[in-house]
Motif scaffolding. Structure first.
Motif, PDB file in Angstrom:
ATOM      1  N   ILE A 183       1.582  18.492 -17.585  1.00 32.40           N
ATOM      2  CA  ILE A 183       2.341  19.168 -18.640  1.00 32.40           C
ATOM      3  C   ILE A 183       3.840  18.996 -18.414  1.00 32.40           C
ATOM      4  O   ILE A 183       4.607  18.757 -19.357  1.00 32.40           O
ATOM      5  N   THR A 184       4.270  19.097 -17.159  1.00 32.19           N
ATOM      6  CA  THR A 184       5.688  18.924 -16.850  1.00 32.19           C
ATOM      7  C   THR A 184       6.152  17.503 -17.162  1.00 32.19           C
ATOM      8  O   THR A 184       7.263  17.300 -17.677  1.00 32.19           O
ATOM      9  N   THR A 185       5.313  16.509 -16.872  1.00 31.55           N
ATOM     10  CA  THR A 185       5.670  15.120 -17.168  1.00 31.55           C
ATOM     11  C   THR A 185       5.856  14.900 -18.657  1.00 31.55           C
ATOM     12  O   THR A 185       6.838  14.276 -19.098  1.00 31.55           O
ATOM     13  N   LEU A 186       4.926  15.413 -19.470  1.00 30.90           N
ATOM     14  CA  LEU A 186       5.057  15.271 -20.920  1.00 30.90           C
ATOM     15  C   LEU A 186       6.313  15.971 -21.425  1.00 30.90           C
ATOM     16  O   LEU A 186       7.041  15.420 -22.270  1.00 30.90           O
ATOM     17  N   THR A 187       6.588  17.166 -20.913  1.00 30.68           N
ATOM     18  CA  THR A 187       7.782  17.894 -21.345  1.00 30.68           C
ATOM     19  C   THR A 187       9.053  17.145 -20.985  1.00 30.68           C
ATOM     20  O   THR A 187       9.992  17.057 -21.788  1.00 30.68           O
ATOM     21  N   ALA A 188       9.094  16.579 -19.777  1.00 30.36           N
ATOM     22  CA  ALA A 188      10.279  15.838 -19.349  1.00 30.36           C
ATOM     23  C   ALA A 188      10.497  14.593 -20.204  1.00 30.36           C
ATOM     24  O   ALA A 188      11.631  14.285 -20.598  1.00 30.36           O
ATOM     25  N   LEU A 189       9.422  13.873 -20.516  1.00 33.63           N
ATOM     26  CA  LEU A 189       9.560  12.675 -21.348  1.00 33.63           C
ATOM     27  C   LEU A 189      10.011  13.033 -22.759  1.00 33.63           C
ATOM     28  O   LEU A 189      10.838  12.326 -23.356  1.00 33.63           O
ATOM     29  N   ASP A 190       9.479  14.119 -23.315  1.00 31.38           N
ATOM     30  CA  ASP A 190       9.923  14.553 -24.637  1.00 31.38           C
ATOM     31  C   ASP A 190      11.385  14.990 -24.607  1.00 31.38           C
ATOM     32  O   ASP A 190      12.134  14.764 -25.567  1.00 31.38           O
ATOM     33  N   PHE A 191      11.791  15.623 -23.540  1.00 32.16           N
ATOM     34  CA  PHE A 191      13.184  16.063 -23.410  1.00 32.16           C
ATOM     35  C   PHE A 191      14.126  14.856 -23.385  1.00 32.16           C
ATOM     36  O   PHE A 191      15.219  14.890 -23.962  1.00 32.16           O
TER      37      PHE A 191
END
Length: 370
Positions: free
Chosen positions: A273-281
């Protein structure tokens, strides 16, 4: 089905960790609510009646012409003209609690976007005049679903690779380790930047790319368990009886080596979840316009004058990740063979050293001259 004494002890240890136990229920409740987002936040009525005919716009598409209008496109139920057509036929509509979907643009707000919280928009709107609560609901569901899919696929590949390396050892293990060392050294972010300029980004494309670099997480854990277990007596007995290697690996050795793997899963989900959030950011994640927590954080960074955007995204992400960490701790305690039911976790080395230092300081203070 009757539970074994070992399973009952593990469940009792999991429930004994009250923080992790209730965190699991809170997380499941939030995820269950997000699964019903179409019935909570939507720009279509849940149920309506027109000319004595019951309709469910949430599930089916109705054109404006079917409601007595002119156009053959899908009806916009927020349009006063369409609402007048329904009311003119003595019809009615049952709306969700929030009358906006994640992509609905509110054309009737009184302030420029991003608008502050109000009775119409409980947490305000983003810079596209879209309701923040609706985007949070859909974004939470998308993030958790994406993380679960990534964790499941990557874990299956990682467990299989680790089992093959650990069971056979030798050249198979050596070649596998060298492959993992080379593959883990590839720059994931640079590959995302390059591929995003060549391929149109999408959920499936992003999931496939992240799986290619996430499957190595569990390989070392499963490999170590198989290296330790492959010389046990029951494995030698199965080989002597002529049982196939595949059956020994996945029916006998793997169930006895899953304790360490299961304790890792909540933390792997957290990382996904953190990886997806970071990429979207950073702008290299899901397609533009997708409901995403990372995109909401990026809007908060770009709109400092609208603090509700950044604070809402940060609070949602922090609560979700904290709950998963607590669940992971409870799972770790449940599978710990050194614990009895309800025992407190053992004192760590750092805590023990700190306690000994405090005792030494207290003794020195008592022995010092006045």
């Amino acid at each position: 089905m009757a539970l074994t004494p070992l399973t009952r002890r593990r469940l009792a240890n999991f429930k004994a960790n009250r923080r992790g136990y209730w965190s699991l229920w809170i997380f499941l409740t939030l995820f269950g609510i997000s699964l019903c987002s179409e019935f909570i936040a939507n720009d279509k009525p849940i149920l309506m009646e027109h000319d004595g005919r019951l309709m469910m716009p949430v599930f089916f598409t109705y054109t404006e012409a079917e409601l007595g209008g002119t156009f053959l496109k899908e009806a916009n139920y927020s349009d006063p003209h369409v609402q007048g057509l329904i009311e003119g036929s003595r019809g009615w509509m049952i709306w969700p609690v929030i009358r906006f979907s994640h992509s609905t643009i509110d054309w009737y707000i009184d302030e420029p976007a991003p608008a502050p919280p109000s009775a119409r928009h409980w947490l305000g709107t983003d810079d596209g005049a879209r309701d923040v609560v609706a985007r949070l609901l859909y974004g939470f569901r998308l993030s958790v679903s994406f993380g679960l899919a990534l964790t499941l696929i990557a874990s299956v590949i990682g467990v299989t690779a680790g089992a093959i390396q650990g069971y056979y050892g030798g050249w198979v293990d050596l070649l596998g380790q060298r492959l993992i060392e080379i593959w883990s050294g590839l720059p994931l972010l640079f590959l995302l930047i390059i591929l995003s300029s060549m391929v149109e980004p999408g959920v499936g494309w992003l999931l496939a790319l992240l799986v290619l670099f996430s499957w190595m997480t569990l390989v070392s854990v499963v490999r170590a368990e198989f290296l330790r277990t492959r010389n046990f007596e029951y494995v030698r007995a199965a080989r002597a009886l002529g049982v196939s290697d595949r059956k020994i690996m996945f029916k006998h050795v793997l169930p006895n080596s899953m304790v360490a793997t299961l304790t890792y899963l909540p933390f792997i989900l957290n990382g996904s979840i953190t990886t997806l959030t970071a990429l979207d950011f950073l702008g290299f994640g899901l397609p533009p316009g997708s409901p995403s927590l990372g995109e909401l954080l990026a809007q908060g960074k770009s709109n400092i004058q609208s603090p509700w955007l950044g604070l809402t995204g940060f609070a949602t992400l922090a609560i979700m990740l904290t709950l998963l960490i607590f669940v992971g701790e409870a799972v770790r305690d449940a599978f710990d063979p050194r614990r009895s039911i309800g025992d407190e976790p053992p004192i760590g080395a750092a805590d023990q050293e700190a306690e000994e230092a405090e005792l030494a300081e207290a003794g020195a203070a008592r022995g010092a001259p006045a």
